[in-house]
Design a protein around this motif. Structure first.
Motif, mmCIF file in Angstrom:
data_model
loop_
_atom_site.group_PDB
_atom_site.id
_atom_site.type_symbol
_atom_site.label_atom_id
_atom_site.label_comp_id
_atom_site.label_asym_id
_atom_site.label_seq_id
_atom_site.Cartn_x
_atom_site.Cartn_y
_atom_site.Cartn_z
ATOM 1 N N PHE A 56 -3.992 -3.597 6.612
ATOM 2 C CA PHE A 56 -3.797 -3.481 5.167
ATOM 3 C C PHE A 56 -2.330 -3.320 4.762
ATOM 4 O O PHE A 56 -1.998 -3.465 3.586
ATOM 5 C CB PHE A 56 -4.616 -2.303 4.630
ATOM 6 C CG PHE A 56 -6.087 -2.455 4.845
ATOM 7 C CD1 PHE A 56 -6.802 -3.412 4.140
ATOM 8 C CD2 PHE A 56 -6.761 -1.665 5.760
ATOM 9 C CE1 PHE A 56 -8.166 -3.568 4.330
ATOM 10 C CE2 PHE A 56 -8.129 -1.810 5.962
ATOM 11 C CZ PHE A 56 -8.831 -2.765 5.249
ATOM 12 N N ARG A 57 -1.479 -2.989 5.718
ATOM 13 C CA ARG A 57 -0.055 -2.802 5.434
ATOM 14 C C ARG A 57 0.150 -1.884 4.231
ATOM 15 O O ARG A 57 0.858 -2.208 3.275
ATOM 16 C CB ARG A 57 0.613 -4.164 5.205
ATOM 17 C CG ARG A 57 0.531 -5.069 6.424
ATOM 18 C CD ARG A 57 1.294 -6.360 6.238
ATOM 19 N NE ARG A 57 1.262 -7.159 7.449
ATOM 20 C CZ ARG A 57 1.925 -8.301 7.609
ATOM 21 N NH1 ARG A 57 2.667 -8.771 6.607
ATOM 22 N NH2 ARG A 57 1.845 -8.971 8.737
ATOM 23 N N SER A 58 -0.478 -0.749 4.305
ATOM 24 C CA SER A 58 -0.555 0.150 3.151
ATOM 25 C C SER A 58 0.156 1.480 3.358
ATOM 26 O O SER A 58 -0.025 2.408 2.576
ATOM 27 C CB SER A 58 -2.033 0.414 2.827
ATOM 28 O OG SER A 58 -2.724 0.879 3.983
ATOM 29 N N ILE A 59 0.963 1.582 4.400
ATOM 30 C CA ILE A 59 1.690 2.824 4.674
ATOM 31 C C ILE A 59 3.147 2.647 4.245
ATOM 32 O O ILE A 59 3.802 1.666 4.592
ATOM 33 C CB ILE A 59 1.587 3.211 6.159
ATOM 34 C CG1 ILE A 59 0.136 3.607 6.477
ATOM 35 C CG2 ILE A 59 2.546 4.344 6.497
ATOM 36 C CD1 ILE A 59 -0.108 3.979 7.913
ATOM 37 N N PRO A 85 -1.379 5.774 -7.505
ATOM 38 C CA PRO A 85 -2.411 4.779 -7.863
ATOM 39 C C PRO A 85 -1.894 3.352 -7.953
ATOM 40 O O PRO A 85 -2.686 2.400 -7.866
ATOM 41 C CB PRO A 85 -2.901 5.272 -9.234
ATOM 42 C CG PRO A 85 -2.621 6.733 -9.236
ATOM 43 C CD PRO A 85 -1.329 6.867 -8.489
ATOM 44 N N THR A 86 -0.590 3.163 -8.117
ATOM 45 C CA THR A 86 -0.035 1.810 -8.232
ATOM 46 C C THR A 86 0.450 1.265 -6.898
ATOM 47 O O THR A 86 0.883 0.105 -6.828
ATOM 48 C CB THR A 86 1.131 1.781 -9.234
ATOM 49 O OG1 THR A 86 2.228 2.560 -8.713
ATOM 50 C CG2 THR A 86 0.707 2.367 -10.573
ATOM 51 N N ALA A 91 -6.710 -2.429 -4.883
ATOM 52 C CA ALA A 91 -8.135 -2.758 -4.963
ATOM 53 C C ALA A 91 -8.664 -3.028 -3.568
ATOM 54 O O ALA A 91 -7.904 -3.314 -2.633
ATOM 55 C CB ALA A 91 -8.352 -3.988 -5.860
ATOM 56 N N GLY A 92 -9.983 -2.914 -3.429
ATOM 57 C CA GLY A 92 -10.617 -3.196 -2.149
ATOM 58 C C GLY A 92 -10.511 -2.042 -1.178
ATOM 59 O O GLY A 92 -9.997 -0.965 -1.472
ATOM 60 N N GLU A 96 -8.086 2.866 0.531
ATOM 61 C CA GLU A 96 -8.359 4.110 1.249
ATOM 62 C C GLU A 96 -7.421 4.326 2.431
ATOM 63 O O GLU A 96 -7.421 5.400 3.033
ATOM 64 C CB GLU A 96 -9.817 4.121 1.726
ATOM 65 C CG GLU A 96 -10.836 4.054 0.602
ATOM 66 C CD GLU A 96 -10.631 5.167 -0.419
ATOM 67 O OE1 GLU A 96 -10.477 6.327 -0.012
ATOM 68 O OE2 GLU A 96 -10.618 4.870 -1.632
ATOM 69 N N PHE A 97 -6.636 3.311 2.773
ATOM 70 C CA PHE A 97 -5.739 3.422 3.916
ATOM 71 C C PHE A 97 -4.281 3.587 3.493
ATOM 72 O O PHE A 97 -3.386 3.490 4.321
ATOM 73 C CB PHE A 97 -5.894 2.182 4.809
ATOM 74 C CG PHE A 97 -7.245 2.093 5.460
ATOM 75 C CD1 PHE A 97 -7.460 2.612 6.722
ATOM 76 C CD2 PHE A 97 -8.312 1.493 4.802
ATOM 77 C CE1 PHE A 97 -8.705 2.544 7.324
ATOM 78 C CE2 PHE A 97 -9.565 1.413 5.392
ATOM 79 C CZ PHE A 97 -9.761 1.939 6.660
#
Length: 226
Positions: A56-59, A85-86, A91-92, A96-97
């Motif tokens: 997810f490359r979300s860190i 939140p931004t 989304a998706g 959560e990650f």
């Protein structure tokens, strides 16, 4: 800064700061995202880190450059919470990650107990109320593991504060105070006392706190038990 582009994005930072960032990233990749028998359960040390780094490359990484005063740090962390939140992905499943890791390059590695812990405790009530978690990490952190009391899950190469979404498995970190438990039941839409106790049993909490019944009553008064 994005984890997957950290090497490039940190190129203009002071050498010591850049080294800290890359050391923490290596720690995430080679230790936190991998299994280890010392934690006392199956699976990686943190099952959210590997997907957050790779799929997810979300860190994200944030370098704190302000005054090393608790009030100043708290103000910056609140600003990060407000923008959380931004942060992508918005989304998706990848939401959560997400995580933001704030490093403190000017803070000595042995100052975690005197500085990081108090800031984390001061911010935890308001951050959990928003459905998020704030974790304290630093060298020598003595917080014991849930499944192995000899394991120190919050020990890290450098002092950090980490913001991430509250997860179902966080229940075991949130039943010490009524407001934490209330935030948990709001976050996951738990509407009945029996549903909460069922989740506690499923979570495999090693030992409930001595004040558990009082905390449970605060979240679900007995007269409204489900």
């Amino acid at each position: 800064m994005c984890a997957e582009q950290l090497d490039e994005q940190s190129a203009g930072l002071p050498a010591a700061t850049r080294q800290q960032l890359l050391e923490v990233l290596t720690w995430l990749r080679t230790f936190i995202s991998r299994p280890n028998p010392i934690i006392g359960r199956k699976g990686s040390v943190c099952p959210f880190v590997e997907p957050g780094l790779n799929r997810f490359r979300s860190i994200r990484f944030h370098v704190y450059e302000g005054e090393l005063r608790p009030a100043a740090v708290e103000s910056v962390i609140r600003a990060l919470v407000a923008r959380f939140p931004t942060e992508l992905p918005t989304a998706g499943m990848g939401r959560e990650f997400r995580a933001i890791l704030t490093l403190f390059p000017e803070l000595p590695n042995d100052a975690g107990l005197q500085f990081i812990d108090p800031v984390q405790q001061a911010l935890k009530p308001e951050i959990t109320a928003q459905g998020l978690m704030i974790g304290q990490f630093y060298p020598g952190c003595r917080e014991p593991g849930l499944h192995n009391p000899d394991y120190r899950p919050l020990e890290a190469p450098h002092p950090m504060l980490v913001i991430r979404p509250m997860q179902l498995t966080d229940l075991m970190f949130l039943f010490s105070r009524p407001e934490y438990l209330s935030a948990y039941v709001r976050r996951f839409g738990i509407t009945a006392r029996d549903e909460l106790t069922t989740r506690i049993a499923a979570a495999g909490v090693p030992q409930l706190p001595v004040n558990w019944e009082a905390v449970l009553d605060a979240a679900f008064p007995p007269s409204h038990a489900g």
